[in-house]
Structure formats: structure tokens, C-alpha cells
Design a protein around this motif. Structure first.
Motif, PDB file in Angstrom:
ATOM      1  N   GLY A  60       0.796  -1.212   0.000  1.00  0.00           N
ATOM      2  CA  GLY A  60       0.000   0.000   0.000  1.00  0.00           C
ATOM      3  C   GLY A  60       0.829   1.263   0.000  1.00  0.00           C
ATOM      4  N   ALA A  61       0.259   2.326   0.561  1.00  0.00           N
ATOM      5  CA  ALA A  61       0.930   3.627   0.556  1.00  0.00           C
ATOM      6  C   ALA A  61       0.505   4.442   1.766  1.00  0.00           C
ATOM      7  CB  ALA A  61       0.594   4.387  -0.729  1.00  0.00           C
ATOM      8  N   VAL A  62       1.377   5.371   2.147  1.00  0.00           N
ATOM      9  CA  VAL A  62       1.065   6.332   3.204  1.00  0.00           C
ATOM     10  C   VAL A  62       1.061   7.727   2.591  1.00  0.00           C
ATOM     11  CG1 VAL A  62       1.899   5.014   5.185  1.00  0.00           C
ATOM     12  CG2 VAL A  62       3.522   6.335   3.819  1.00  0.00           C
ATOM     13  N   THR A  82      -0.866  -6.134  -3.260  1.00  0.00           N
ATOM     14  CA  THR A  82       0.413  -6.159  -3.972  1.00  0.00           C
ATOM     15  C   THR A  82       0.969  -4.755  -4.149  1.00  0.00           C
ATOM     16  OG1 THR A  82      -0.567  -5.952  -6.183  1.00  0.00           O
ATOM     17  CG2 THR A  82      -0.340  -8.195  -5.283  1.00  0.00           C
ATOM     18  N   ASP A  83       2.279  -4.685  -4.305  1.00  0.00           N
ATOM     19  CA  ASP A  83       2.924  -3.403  -4.552  1.00  0.00           C
ATOM     20  C   ASP A  83       2.539  -2.856  -5.923  1.00  0.00           C
ATOM     21  OD1 ASP A  83       4.840  -1.324  -3.779  1.00  0.00           O
ATOM     22  OD2 ASP A  83       6.049  -2.091  -5.430  1.00  0.00           O
ATOM     23  N   PHE A  84       2.254  -3.762  -6.848  1.00  0.00           N
ATOM     24  CA  PHE A  84       1.829  -3.346  -8.183  1.00  0.00           C
ATOM     25  C   PHE A  84       0.550  -2.509  -8.087  1.00  0.00           C
ATOM     26  CE2 PHE A  84      -0.659  -4.034 -12.074  1.00  0.00           C
ATOM     27  CZ  PHE A  84       0.254  -3.595 -13.031  1.00  0.00           C
ATOM     28  N   ALA A  85      -0.415  -2.986  -7.320  1.00  0.00           N
ATOM     29  CA  ALA A  85      -1.671  -2.250  -7.145  1.00  0.00           C
ATOM     30  C   ALA A  85      -1.443  -0.942  -6.407  1.00  0.00           C
ATOM     31  CB  ALA A  85      -2.683  -3.107  -6.396  1.00  0.00           C
ATOM     32  N   ALA A  86      -0.484  -0.949  -5.472  1.00  0.00           N
ATOM     33  CA  ALA A  86      -0.200   0.251  -4.684  1.00  0.00           C
ATOM     34  C   ALA A  86       0.344   1.390  -5.538  1.00  0.00           C
ATOM     35  CB  ALA A  86       0.787  -0.083  -3.566  1.00  0.00           C
ATOM     36  N   ARG A  87       0.862   1.063  -6.717  1.00  0.00           N
ATOM     37  CA  ARG A  87       1.388   2.083  -7.623  1.00  0.00           C
ATOM     38  C   ARG A  87       0.380   2.481  -8.697  1.00  0.00           C
ATOM     39  NH1 ARG A  87       5.201  -0.518 -10.181  1.00  0.00           N
ATOM     40  NH2 ARG A  87       5.414  -2.404  -8.945  1.00  0.00           N
ATOM     41  N   ASP A  88      -0.788   1.845  -8.671  1.00  0.00           N
ATOM     42  CA  ASP A  88      -1.829   2.151  -9.650  1.00  0.00           C
ATOM     43  C   ASP A  88      -2.387   3.553  -9.397  1.00  0.00           C
ATOM     44  OD1 ASP A  88      -4.003   0.891 -11.630  1.00  0.00           O
ATOM     45  OD2 ASP A  88      -5.042   2.073 -10.095  1.00  0.00           O
ATOM     46  N   GLU A  89      -2.605   4.315 -10.450  1.00  0.00           N
ATOM     47  CA  GLU A  89      -3.054   5.698 -10.292  1.00  0.00           C
ATOM     48  C   GLU A  89      -4.429   5.783  -9.638  1.00  0.00           C
ATOM     49  OE1 GLU A  89      -4.881   6.380 -14.822  1.00  0.00           O
ATOM     50  OE2 GLU A  89      -2.997   7.329 -14.221  1.00  0.00           O
ATOM     51  N   ASN A  90      -5.282   4.791  -9.866  1.00  0.00           N
ATOM     52  CA  ASN A  90      -6.597   4.780  -9.227  1.00  0.00           C
ATOM     53  C   ASN A  90      -6.469   4.555  -7.720  1.00  0.00           C
ATOM     54  OD1 ASN A  90      -8.437   4.849 -11.692  1.00  0.00           O
ATOM     55  ND2 ASN A  90      -7.149   3.095 -12.166  1.00  0.00           N
ATOM     56  N   PHE A  91      -5.558   3.666  -7.339  1.00  0.00           N
ATOM     57  CA  PHE A  91      -5.308   3.416  -5.909  1.00  0.00           C
ATOM     58  C   PHE A  91      -4.767   4.677  -5.246  1.00  0.00           C
ATOM     59  CE2 PHE A  91      -2.414   2.376  -2.454  1.00  0.00           C
ATOM     60  CZ  PHE A  91      -3.215   1.589  -1.646  1.00  0.00           C
ATOM     61  N   LEU A  92      -3.779   5.308  -5.872  1.00  0.00           N
ATOM     62  CA  LEU A  92      -3.170   6.509  -5.302  1.00  0.00           C
ATOM     63  C   LEU A  92      -4.170   7.660  -5.217  1.00  0.00           C
ATOM     64  CD1 LEU A  92       0.323   6.347  -7.040  1.00  0.00           C
ATOM     65  CD2 LEU A  92      -0.220   5.791  -4.668  1.00  0.00           C
ATOM     66  N   LYS A 128     -12.601  -2.714  -9.381  1.00  0.00           N
ATOM     67  CA  LYS A 128     -11.806  -2.272 -10.530  1.00  0.00           C
ATOM     68  C   LYS A 128     -10.404  -2.874 -10.531  1.00  0.00           C
ATOM     69  CE  LYS A 128     -10.751   1.970 -13.054  1.00  0.00           C
ATOM     70  NZ  LYS A 128     -10.974   3.436 -13.084  1.00  0.00           N
ATOM     71  N   ILE A 129      -9.744  -2.857  -9.372  1.00  0.00           N
ATOM     72  CA  ILE A 129      -8.360  -3.334  -9.277  1.00  0.00           C
ATOM     73  C   ILE A 129      -8.296  -4.847  -9.117  1.00  0.00           C
ATOM     74  CG2 ILE A 129      -6.284  -3.282  -7.815  1.00  0.00           C
ATOM     75  CD1 ILE A 129      -6.698  -0.347  -7.412  1.00  0.00           C
ATOM     76  N   GLY A 130      -9.302  -5.421  -8.449  1.00  0.00           N
ATOM     77  CA  GLY A 130      -9.304  -6.860  -8.243  1.00  0.00           C
ATOM     78  C   GLY A 130      -8.514  -7.321  -7.041  1.00  0.00           C
ATOM     79  N   GLU A 131      -8.289  -6.402  -6.083  1.00  0.00           N
ATOM     80  CA  GLU A 131      -7.571  -6.747  -4.856  1.00  0.00           C
ATOM     81  C   GLU A 131      -8.318  -6.191  -3.652  1.00  0.00           C
ATOM     82  OE1 GLU A 131      -2.943  -6.709  -6.427  1.00  0.00           O
ATOM     83  OE2 GLU A 131      -3.458  -5.718  -4.557  1.00  0.00           O
ATOM     84  N   ASN A 132      -8.038  -6.782  -2.487  1.00  0.00           N
ATOM     85  CA  ASN A 132      -8.573  -6.233  -1.253  1.00  0.00           C
ATOM     86  C   ASN A 132      -7.889  -4.906  -0.964  1.00  0.00           C
ATOM     87  OD1 ASN A 132      -9.879  -5.914   1.174  1.00  0.00           O
ATOM     88  ND2 ASN A 132      -8.531  -7.279   2.305  1.00  0.00           N
ATOM     89  N   ILE A 133      -8.668  -3.874  -0.726  1.00  0.00           N
ATOM     90  CA  ILE A 133      -8.158  -2.543  -0.394  1.00  0.00           C
ATOM     91  C   ILE A 133      -8.721  -2.172   0.972  1.00  0.00           C
ATOM     92  CG2 ILE A 133      -8.044  -0.109  -1.074  1.00  0.00           C
ATOM     93  CD1 ILE A 133      -6.748  -1.983  -3.110  1.00  0.00           C
ATOM     94  N   SER A 134      -7.864  -1.725   1.879  1.00  0.00           N
ATOM     95  CA  SER A 134      -8.356  -1.353   3.206  1.00  0.00           C
ATOM     96  C   SER A 134      -7.684  -0.081   3.706  1.00  0.00           C
ATOM     97  CB  SER A 134      -8.108  -2.488   4.212  1.00  0.00           C
ATOM     98  OG  SER A 134      -6.726  -2.677   4.411  1.00  0.00           O
ATOM     99  N   VAL A 135      -8.485   0.750   4.369  1.00  0.00           N
ATOM    100  CA  VAL A 135      -7.940   1.929   5.050  1.00  0.00           C
ATOM    101  C   VAL A 135      -7.571   1.458   6.445  1.00  0.00           C
ATOM    102  CG1 VAL A 135      -8.381   4.273   5.847  1.00  0.00           C
ATOM    103  CG2 VAL A 135      -9.382   3.472   3.687  1.00  0.00           C
ATOM    104  N   ARG A 136      -6.286   1.341   6.699  1.00  0.00           N
ATOM    105  CA  ARG A 136      -5.834   0.703   7.938  1.00  0.00           C
ATOM    106  C   ARG A 136      -5.820   1.642   9.142  1.00  0.00           C
ATOM    107  NH1 ARG A 136       0.165  -1.626   9.420  1.00  0.00           N
ATOM    108  NH2 ARG A 136      -0.473  -2.828  11.252  1.00  0.00           N
TER     109      ARG A 136
END
Length: 286
Positions: A60-62, A82-92, A128-136
Motif C-alpha cells: 500500500g501507501a502512506v 500487492t505493490d503493483f496495485a499500490a502504484r496504480d493511479e486509481n489506488f493513489l 476495478k483493481i481486483g484486490e482487497n483494499i483497506s484503510v488501515r
């Protein structure tokens, strides 16, 4: 069944961000009604998101945002699988949306912040991304002068609050915290149980030397003092100028360090080790 035009598929793709075949199938299922297709896809997406919720999100990202007057700042950690998803512009973009909402509302409670529209946005991103996304986690820090540092890879972020001083000083000290990772601001802040644990370790090591008890006691005292100095922010040599300690650096500017918070992506999250070869064999019945 109504014929589905390429233009209709294209519109649905642009509105949902999903693949061409998924969009075409969704439109075929509702005879080309794009609004109904979106509704059904959202329902499906929520179901998919629920399935993904059990998967470990340790990447993920901070991100941080500081008030213009330096009176407060907010820091968030958002995780992906994954780190790949963490660099996705939609994730960011989602990370920035969460950060902005937390900043505007001065809200540090994840559950309270994510109730409503933000949760819908998260669910859509999972689809959209196909991964679990969570606000930790979210942290709000207030003080006389607050500033932040985010490492270039967006994996480490720090907030520092000073009693006074300039933003540049708070930012420099935040960078130091990112690099050195102190445990507490002052040695007096160190939890007593942790000090006792270190004493036990040092005592066991010192007793192996075979020296007299009074010498061992002095050795333990010296090692504890060193441990506290190395672990306390104000006692550490400043990374940009090791000739001066962080506490002294702040004092030169007429300030003291009030607090700091350091986030590192994924810290404390247990990630299960997966034996992919064994998994394949099991699925193949071998």
C-alpha cells in the motif's frame, strides 16, 4: 436479445473502468440498459469485494497533509495486496481522497470516516483493481508547529509536532525519524516493562562474563543508559549533522519536540507464507 453496440460497451467501460468482455456480458444480461447494467455490476462488485476482504492487504501507501498554519496534520495508511496495485493511479487517487476527507473533517477514526460514500468508493476500487483494499489507520497530530515527511516510495511517513519553530525544522526532524526510527521522544517515555525486559537480557549477557556482582550491576546500568539514548529521539545524533543531538537542535530554535508518529506500510501485519507448488499439487489431486 438486443444487439450490443461497441459504443455502448465503450461507454460502460469508461463509466466503470472494467474490462470489455465484462461490460459486454453485463449489457447483454439486461438487454442493453446501461443504467441497469451499472446497478447489477455494483451489486456483483460488492459481492466480489466481500470475497476479497479476507485476503491479506500488507502493501500500500502512506500520505500526509499539513495545515497551512502548521497547527495540525493528518497521516493515513491505505493497504493493497500487492505493490503493483499500490502504484496504480486509481489506488493513489483513492489514498488522496481518504486523506483529504480525514483532513477536512479532522477525523482519525477509520470507521467513522469510511461510513457512507467513501466506503462505496472503496468497494468500487476493489472491483476495478481486483484486490482487497483497506484503510488501515489515520493519525491526527496537533501542536505549536507540525510538519511531515514522506519517503519517496510512499512506504514510510512521519508527523512531528514541535512546541514552536519553523516548518523546515519539524520536517527535518520528521525525516530523521523516518531514517532512524526512534521508539520514544524522551528516555523517560520508555515503557517500564520494556526497560525491565532489556535489563534481563543485559543481565544474562553480563553474568556470562564471570565478573563480580557489583561490576555486573554497573555494566547493566551502562547498557541501559545506552539503550535509552539510542532509542530516544532527542538523544539521537541528528542525521544531517551528527555533531548535534535532535533535542539540542530543537532547543537552538527555541523549541522542544512534543510528539512524533511514524507509519511504515504493512508493519505489524502478518502475511501468510504460501507454498504455491503445494497448492498446485493439492488442486491437481497429487
Amino acid at each position: 436479445m438486443a444487439a450490443i453496440s461497441a459504443a455502448l460497451v465503450k461507454e460502460l467501460r469508461e463509466r466503470t473502468g472494467l474490462g470489455m468482455m465484462e461490460c459486454k456480458k453485463a449489457l447483454q444480461a439486461v438487454d442493453g440498459d446501461i443504467e441497469k447494467a451499472i446497478e447489477e455490476m455494483r451489486k456483483s462488485g460488492q459481492a466480489k469485494a466481500a470475497k476479497k476482504a479476507g485476503r491479506t492487504a500488507a502493501e500500500g501507501a502512506v500520505a500526509t497533509k499539513v495545515a497551512e498554519d502548521g497547527s495540525f496534520a493528518v497521516m493515513v495508511e491505505v493497504n493493497s495486496e500487492t505493490d503493483f496495485a499500490a502504484r496504480d493511479e486509481n489506488f493513489l487517487a483513492f489514498v488522496e481522497t481518504v486523506l483529504g476527507a480525514a483532513f477536512d473533517r479532522k477525523e482519525a477514526d477509520v470507521a467513522a470516516l469510511m461510513a457512507g460514500e467513501l466506503e462505496e468508493t472503496r468497494q468500487a476500487l476493489i472491483q476495478k483493481i481486483g484486490e482487497n483494499i483497506s484503510v488501515r489507520r489515520i493519525k491526527l497530530v496537533e501542536g505549536g508547529r507540525v510538519d511531515a515527511y514522506v519517503h519517496g516510495n510512499k512506504k514510510i511517513a512521519v508527523l512531528v509536532a514541535l512546541s514552536a519553530g519553523e516548518s523546515e525544522l519539524a520536517r527535518d526532524i520528521a525525516m530523521h525519524v523516518a531514517a532512524v526510527n526512534p521508539q520514544v521522544v524522551n528516555k523517560e517515555d520508555m515503557p517500564a516493562e520494556l526497560v525491565e525486559k532489556e535489563k534481563e537480557i543485559f543481565k544474562a549477557q553480563a553474568e556470562q562474563s564471570g565478573k563480580p556482582a557489583e561490576i555486573i550491576e554497573k555494566m547493566i546500568g551502562g547498557r541501559i543508559n545506552k539503550f535509552l539514548a539510542e532509542s530516544s529521539l532527542v538523544e539521537q545524533p541528528f542525521v544531517k549533522n551528527p555533531e548535534v543531538k535532535v533535542g539540542a537542535l530543537a532547543k537552538q530554535a527555541g523549541a522542544t519536540v512534543e510528539s512524533f508518529v511514524r507509519f511504515e506500510v504493512g508493519e505489524g501485519i502478518e502475511v501468510a507464507e504460501v507454498d504455491f507448488a503445494a497448492e498446485v499439487r493439492a488442486q491437481a489431486g497429487l
